[in-house]
Design a protein around this motif. Structure first.
Motif, mmCIF file in Angstrom:
data_model
loop_
_atom_site.group_PDB
_atom_site.id
_atom_site.type_symbol
_atom_site.label_atom_id
_atom_site.label_comp_id
_atom_site.label_asym_id
_atom_site.label_seq_id
_atom_site.Cartn_x
_atom_site.Cartn_y
_atom_site.Cartn_z
ATOM 1 N N PHE A 33 2.154 -89.595 17.437
ATOM 2 C CA PHE A 33 1.602 -90.838 17.972
ATOM 3 C C PHE A 33 2.166 -92.040 17.221
ATOM 4 C CE2 PHE A 33 -2.421 -88.441 19.395
ATOM 5 C CZ PHE A 33 -1.855 -88.182 20.631
ATOM 6 N N CYS A 34 2.047 -93.215 17.842
ATOM 7 C CA CYS A 34 2.610 -94.436 17.269
ATOM 8 C C CYS A 34 1.769 -94.933 16.091
ATOM 9 C CB CYS A 34 2.709 -95.524 18.335
ATOM 10 S SG CYS A 34 1.116 -96.033 19.031
ATOM 11 N N ALA A 35 2.371 -95.836 15.322
ATOM 12 C CA ALA A 35 1.692 -96.375 14.144
ATOM 13 C C ALA A 35 0.439 -97.163 14.521
ATOM 14 C CB ALA A 35 2.654 -97.274 13.361
ATOM 15 N N GLU A 36 0.440 -97.791 15.707
ATOM 16 C CA GLU A 36 -0.733 -98.544 16.144
ATOM 17 C C GLU A 36 -1.958 -97.647 16.245
ATOM 18 O OE1 GLU A 36 2.657 -100.803 18.236
ATOM 19 O OE2 GLU A 36 2.227 -98.768 17.588
ATOM 20 N N THR A 37 -1.745 -96.427 16.722
ATOM 21 C CA THR A 37 -2.861 -95.495 16.879
ATOM 22 C C THR A 37 -3.534 -95.228 15.541
ATOM 23 O OG1 THR A 37 -1.882 -94.420 18.813
ATOM 24 C CG2 THR A 37 -3.486 -93.151 17.568
ATOM 25 N N THR A 88 -1.912 -87.901 13.345
ATOM 26 C CA THR A 88 -0.967 -88.847 13.940
ATOM 27 C C THR A 88 0.442 -88.286 13.910
ATOM 28 O OG1 THR A 88 -2.324 -90.717 13.210
ATOM 29 C CG2 THR A 88 -0.051 -91.207 13.832
ATOM 30 N N ARG A 89 0.826 -87.698 12.789
ATOM 31 C CA ARG A 89 2.157 -87.101 12.663
ATOM 32 C C ARG A 89 2.289 -85.869 13.543
ATOM 33 N NH1 ARG A 89 2.176 -87.328 6.056
ATOM 34 N NH2 ARG A 89 2.759 -89.515 5.803
ATOM 35 N N LYS A 139 -6.688 -93.202 23.009
ATOM 36 C CA LYS A 139 -6.881 -93.634 24.402
ATOM 37 C C LYS A 139 -6.591 -95.119 24.589
ATOM 38 C CE LYS A 139 -11.020 -91.750 24.584
ATOM 39 N NZ LYS A 139 -12.343 -91.309 25.121
ATOM 40 N N THR A 140 -6.671 -95.874 23.500
ATOM 41 C CA THR A 140 -6.398 -97.306 23.566
ATOM 42 C C THR A 140 -4.908 -97.617 23.455
ATOM 43 O OG1 THR A 140 -8.531 -97.790 22.520
ATOM 44 C CG2 THR A 140 -6.904 -99.552 22.513
ATOM 45 N N SER A 141 -4.174 -96.841 22.623
ATOM 46 C CA SER A 141 -2.789 -97.186 22.280
ATOM 47 C C SER A 141 -1.724 -96.335 22.972
ATOM 48 C CB SER A 141 -2.585 -97.072 20.763
ATOM 49 O OG SER A 141 -3.509 -97.854 20.078
ATOM 50 N N GLU A 142 -2.055 -95.091 23.281
ATOM 51 C CA GLU A 142 -1.047 -94.178 23.804
ATOM 52 C C GLU A 142 -1.030 -94.169 25.335
ATOM 53 O OE1 GLU A 142 1.078 -92.646 21.844
ATOM 54 O OE2 GLU A 142 0.098 -93.219 19.959
ATOM 55 N N GLU A 143 0.082 -93.715 25.892
ATOM 56 C CA GLU A 143 0.166 -93.549 27.339
ATOM 57 C C GLU A 143 -0.803 -92.451 27.774
ATOM 58 O OE1 GLU A 143 4.083 -92.953 28.842
ATOM 59 O OE2 GLU A 143 4.968 -94.506 27.579
ATOM 60 N N GLU A 144 -1.368 -92.628 28.948
ATOM 61 C CA GLU A 144 -2.395 -91.700 29.424
ATOM 62 C C GLU A 144 -1.902 -90.253 29.458
ATOM 63 O OE1 GLU A 144 -5.428 -91.159 33.263
ATOM 64 O OE2 GLU A 144 -4.072 -92.879 33.121
ATOM 65 N N LYS A 145 -0.644 -90.057 29.805
ATOM 66 C CA LYS A 145 -0.100 -88.697 29.902
ATOM 67 C C LYS A 145 -0.014 -88.002 28.542
ATOM 68 C CE LYS A 145 4.736 -90.226 29.552
ATOM 69 N NZ LYS A 145 6.073 -90.239 30.204
#
Length: 299
Positions: free
Chosen positions: A68-72, A63-64, A107-113
Motif C-alpha cells: 500500500f501507499c505511504a498515505e495509507t 502496509t509493506r 478504504k480512504t487512500s487505496e483503489e477499490e480493487k
C-alpha cells in the motif's frame, strides 16, 4: 458523512500554508489524552507508549505486505493516535483498534480493487477477533473522531514542502533531496511516540532541515538552505523549535535501522504457507470468540 481534508493544490503558495495549517490543528491528537498514555504504567491494564509504538510497527508491516501507499500508513497512524487520545482502551483491544484504523485508511487512500476483505486482514494479521468485532469497532472509531478521516498528515506537508523547495533550486540541487528517502525516514518517526505531540508541519520541516544539513556537510548547497529558510519564515517557525525537533528526528533515525530507513519498500512481502496451514487458519477463524463490549469512557 466522512469529513476529508480540503485539497489545496490549486491555491497559490502564499495561501496554501495557511490553509493547510488551519486544517492541521483540527486533526491533531489531544494532548491531554497523549499525556495519559505517556504516564501510564506498563501493568497490562492501560495503554502505554510501548504498546502504541508496537502497534504502529505492526501497521507498517501490513502496509509493506500489501504494497500500500505511504498515505495509507500515515492516515492509519493519525487515526490511531487521535482515537487513543480521546478513548481509554484496554491493551487487549488495541490490535482491533489498530487494524480498524488501518482498514479505514486503506478504504480512504487505496483503489477499490486493491482493498482486501476484512476477513483476510484478520487472518493475515493473525488477530483473535471477528469481522463483526471489527465492524463494530470501526463505527466507534469514526463516531469518536466525528467522521474526520483524511487529515493533513506529516507526509502531506513533507511532499508539499519538498515540491516547493525543488521549484526554488537549480537542476543539480534537485538531485540531492530524494523524496523516497525522506518518506522512509518519516515512517521511522511515525513508529516513535515522541512525535505524536508535534505538529505534522514542524516534523516535515525538521526532516527536510536534517537532510539538507547532512548533505551540506559533504557538498555546500546554499540554494537548498536558502529555500528552506524561506519556507521556515513563511510558516513562522521559530529557529529554536526547528533545531529542537531536528535533533529529536536525528536521534530517532540513529536508533532506527538504517537499512529499513533507506529501503522500506524494496520488495513486497509474500505470505508463503502450506495448504495444510491455510486450511487450519480458515477453520480456526470460525472458532474465534467475540470480543467483550468496549467501555466508552472518554479521557
Amino acid at each position: 458523512m466522512i469529513d476529508q481534508v480540503t485539497e489545496t493544490g490549486a491555491l497559490p503558495f502564499t495561501v496554501q500554508p495557511k490553509s493547510l495549517l488551519d486544517q492541521e490543528s483540527r486533526y491533531q491528537p489531544k494532548l491531554c489524552g497523549l499525556r495519559v498514555i505517556e504516564s501510564a504504567q506498563d501493568n497490562g491494564l492501560r495503554m502505554t507508549v510501548k504498546l502504541r509504538d508496537y502497534q504502529v510497527r505492526e501497521l507498517l508491516s501490513l502496509t509493506r505486505f500489501f504494497g500500500f501507499c505511504a498515505e495509507t500508513f500515515s492516515f492509519a497512524v493519525n487515526l490511531l493516535d487521535r482515537f487513543l487520545a480521546v478513548m481509554k482502551i484496554q491493551p487487549k483491544h488495541l490490535s482491533c483498534v489498530g487494524l480498524c484504523c488501518f482498514y479505514i485508511a486503506v478504504k480512504t487512500s487505496e483503489e477499490e480493487k486493491n482493498v482486501p476483505l476484512a476477513s483476510d486482514l484478520i487472518r493475515i494479521s493473525q488477530n483473535r477477533f471477528t469481522v463483526h468485532d471489527m465492524m463494530r469497532m470501526e463505527k466507534i472509531i469514526l463516531e469518536k473522531l466525528n467522521w474526520k478521516v483524511k487529515a493533513p498528515t506529516a507526509l502531506h506537508f513533507l511532499r508539499f514542502f519538498h515540491s516547493h523547495i525543488q521549484e526554488k533550486v537549480d537542476t543539480e540541487s534537485k538531485k540531492i533531496l530524494y523524496i523516497e528517502r525522506l518518506e522512509a525516514q518519516l515512517k521511522a518517526c511515525h513508529c516513535s511516540f515522541t512525535f505524536t505531540k508535534l505538529k505534522p508541519s514542524l516534523l516535515a520541516l525538521s526532516l527536510l532541515a536534517l537532510e539538507i544539513e547532512d548533505q551540506h556537510e559533504y557538498e555546500p548547497v546554499p540554494s537548498l538552505k536558502e529555500a528552506l529558510d524561506g519556507l521556515q519564515q513563511s510558516l513562522n517557525v521559530k529557529a529554536g523549535d526547528l533545531v529542537c525537533v531536528r535533533e529529536l528526528v536525528a536521534k530517532c533515525l540513529v536508533e532506527y535501522s538504517s537499512t529499513k530507513c533507506q529501503k522500506p519498500n524494496g520488495q513486497r512481502l509474500r505470505w508463503m504457507i502450506s495448504g495444510r496451514t491455510a486450511r487450519q487458519l480458515k477453520h480456526s477463524y470460525y472458532k474465534i470468540a467475540h470480543l467483550p463490549t468496549i467501555p466508552e469512557y472518554a479521557c
